[in-house]
Design a protein around this motif. Structure first.
Motif, mmCIF file in Angstrom:
data_model
loop_
_atom_site.group_PDB
_atom_site.id
_atom_site.type_symbol
_atom_site.label_atom_id
_atom_site.label_comp_id
_atom_site.label_asym_id
_atom_site.label_seq_id
_atom_site.Cartn_x
_atom_site.Cartn_y
_atom_site.Cartn_z
ATOM 1 N N SER A 295 10.882 40.970 -47.768
ATOM 2 C CA SER A 295 9.758 40.196 -47.219
ATOM 3 C C SER A 295 9.897 38.727 -47.617
ATOM 4 N N LYS A 296 10.305 38.494 -48.874
ATOM 5 C CA LYS A 296 10.459 37.098 -49.337
ATOM 6 C C LYS A 296 11.629 36.424 -48.622
ATOM 7 N N ILE A 297 12.753 37.149 -48.481
ATOM 8 C CA ILE A 297 13.922 36.583 -47.789
ATOM 9 C C ILE A 297 13.523 36.207 -46.354
ATOM 10 N N ALA A 298 12.762 37.112 -45.714
ATOM 11 C CA ALA A 298 12.328 36.863 -44.335
ATOM 12 C C ALA A 298 11.473 35.607 -44.273
ATOM 13 N N MET A 299 10.585 35.459 -45.247
ATOM 14 C CA MET A 299 9.699 34.296 -45.249
ATOM 15 C C MET A 299 10.499 33.012 -45.452
#
Lengths: 246, 219
Positions: free
Chosen positions: B191-195
């Motif tokens: 989720s963080k990488i996507a953000m």
């Protein structure tokens, strides 16, 4: 403490319903939410009015019968807590509380806060079991299952089938419920044999029973009183992909 | 057939087509960035020196967009039918503005893509300056700079990139979950990488119209 309740009242299926206002007076902070409703109902009965219908059974957080959306959150939003285990100490004197039934096409409303959740049973009927004989107790121990696999399966088996995942899902999807059973059985040697047919049959049954599709909001995991993790949905997705090649 | 009709199959097709388009978004951003080092005309010249490759690429992209939109609309209609009556009090615990509005950010992006293709690919909008540079190549740099000097066009592009940010902040992490590539521990990491990726796309793409409209990048 004294509270103002806004409760969904509906005489029966396909009848008009609306939120009605009730005063809950002298509520003890040690009461459970359902005990508070019991007292409101006693007052209603004394006044010659229809009591509020709501589902309940064990009242100790394990049966999955209680099903109320409290202030917009299934089971009221206290982490890993069913309505029956939600205590009035989490509210403040003078609070307004909105109580609504599970809302989803697959859960037709029967009366007030009671909905018909047999659609979940029909998903289980479509494949949430193993059809091989697993024998008696001694035979059961003859198949060695690695501890992590047993733990994983037990975590998935914690689902009590209350339907909070469906009630919380913006798409009315039962993917968390379905995936918990698919993942539980796919993790065990007895369940692996039918894993491919199971995942296809159960997701198809979910669709046929009027549930929506999962779009990864993860609202289900947040609403689940048993903390069923969306990692089981990822597992279901993997099992589905495997089934394409079988 | 399971892939085309089932709940999970269609979700997987949405995820795969979406992620292939994210790869295009990465390549497109790298191509765009050549404008800052003065190589954009050379880049465009090389790209268009291979018409069959360009056309195969366009047809594949059209197919990806088509599949993604078709199933996106179909699944959204099914989902809203499965949840016909909302709550009087709506309190979402995990769902976000981005996750709940994928259909709308998606349709806005479609409208933007149509405009963008008419603008810089077909070059039929009135603001377009068609010229050649000193080396006789089509002057992409002047075309882009003179377009974005119109404030309204710069605003449209930046707004579209905010929409892309919303769409991908949910879409990229969603891909890993749908493919079943994450577990409880890696889901927050993805989720963080996507953000981070979505923010890079937002800043990277928006920087071009912003640098031009503020006069930092000019002819």
């Amino acid at each position: 403490m004294n509270l103002t309740l806004h409760v969904w009242r509906q005489a029966g299926p396909n009848q008009p319903g609306k939120l009605e206002v009730y005063e809950a007076k002298h509520v003890s902070p040690d009461q459970s939410f359902l005990e508070m409703l019991d007292e409101v109902n006693e007052e209603l009965i004394k006044g010659g009015k229809d009591p509020i219908s709501f589902d309940h059974d064990c009242r100790e957080g394990i049966c999955g019968m209680c099903s109320q959306v409290i202030n917009g959150v299934p089971h009221g939003g206290q982490d890993r807590t069913t309505v029956c285990q939600l205590h009035m100490r989490t509210f403040k004197d003078g609070d307004s509380i909105f109580i609504e039934p599970w809302r989803a096409r697959a859960f037709p409303l029967l009366r007030d806060l009671v909905v018909d959740r047999t659609a979940l049973d029909r998903i289980i009927e479509s494949g949430g079991y193993t059809s091989c004989h697993t024998g008696g107790v001694a035979d059961g121990n003859a198949i060695l299952i690695p501890k992590p696999d047993a733990e994983y399966a037990m975590d998935a088996a914690e689902c009590i089938g209350c339907g909070a995942c469906v009630a919380g899902c913006p798409n009315g999807s039962a993917m968390l419920f379905t995936s918990a059973k698919v993942a539980q059985l796919a993790a065990l040697p007895q369940g692996k044999a039918e894993a491919a047919q199971r995942v296809c049959a159960m997701t198809e049954s979910m669709k046929e029973n009027g549930f929506g599709n999962c779009t990864n909001h993860y609202e289900c995991q947040a609403a689940c009183p048993k903390g069923i993790n969306v990692k089981f949905i990822a597992k279901l997705n993997r099992e589905f992909q495997k089934s394409l090649f079988e | 057939m399971q892939l085309l009709t089932s709940s999970v199959g269609r979700k997987i097709l949405m995820a795969i087509t979406g992620q292939l388009m994210v790869l295009f978004v990465i390549v497109h951003l790298l191509g765009n960035s050549t404008i800052f080092i003065g190589w954009v005309n050379a880049y465009a010249e090389h790209l268009h020196a291979m018409p069959p490759v360009v056309w195969i690429f366009r047809i594949v992209m059209l197919a990806l967009v088509g599949i993604h939109i078709l199933f996106g609309i179909q699944l959204t209609l099914e989902n809203s039918a499965a949840n016909p009556q909302g709550y009087a009090v709506n309190n979402k615990l995990k769902a976000t503005f981005a996750s709940e509005n994928m259909i709308w950010t998606g349709l806005l992006l479609l409208a933007f893509i149509v405009y963008h293709v008419l603008h810089f690919t077909a070059r039929v909008t009135p603001d377009i300056v068609k010229g050649v540079d000193a080396l006789g190549r089509f002057d992409v740099f002047t075309m882009v700079v003179s377009s974005f000097q119109h404030g309204i066009i710069a605003v449209i592009y930046v707004a579209a990139m905010v929409t892309l940010f919303l769409h991908l902040s949910h879409g990229i992490q969603s891909f890993f979950q749908t493919m079943g590539w994450n577990n409880a521990k890696s889901l927050p990491v993805f989720s963080k990488i996507a953000m981070v990726l979505a923010v890079i796309f937002l800043l990277g793409y928006s920087s071009i119209p912003l640098f031009i409209v503020t006069g930092i990048l000019n002819k």
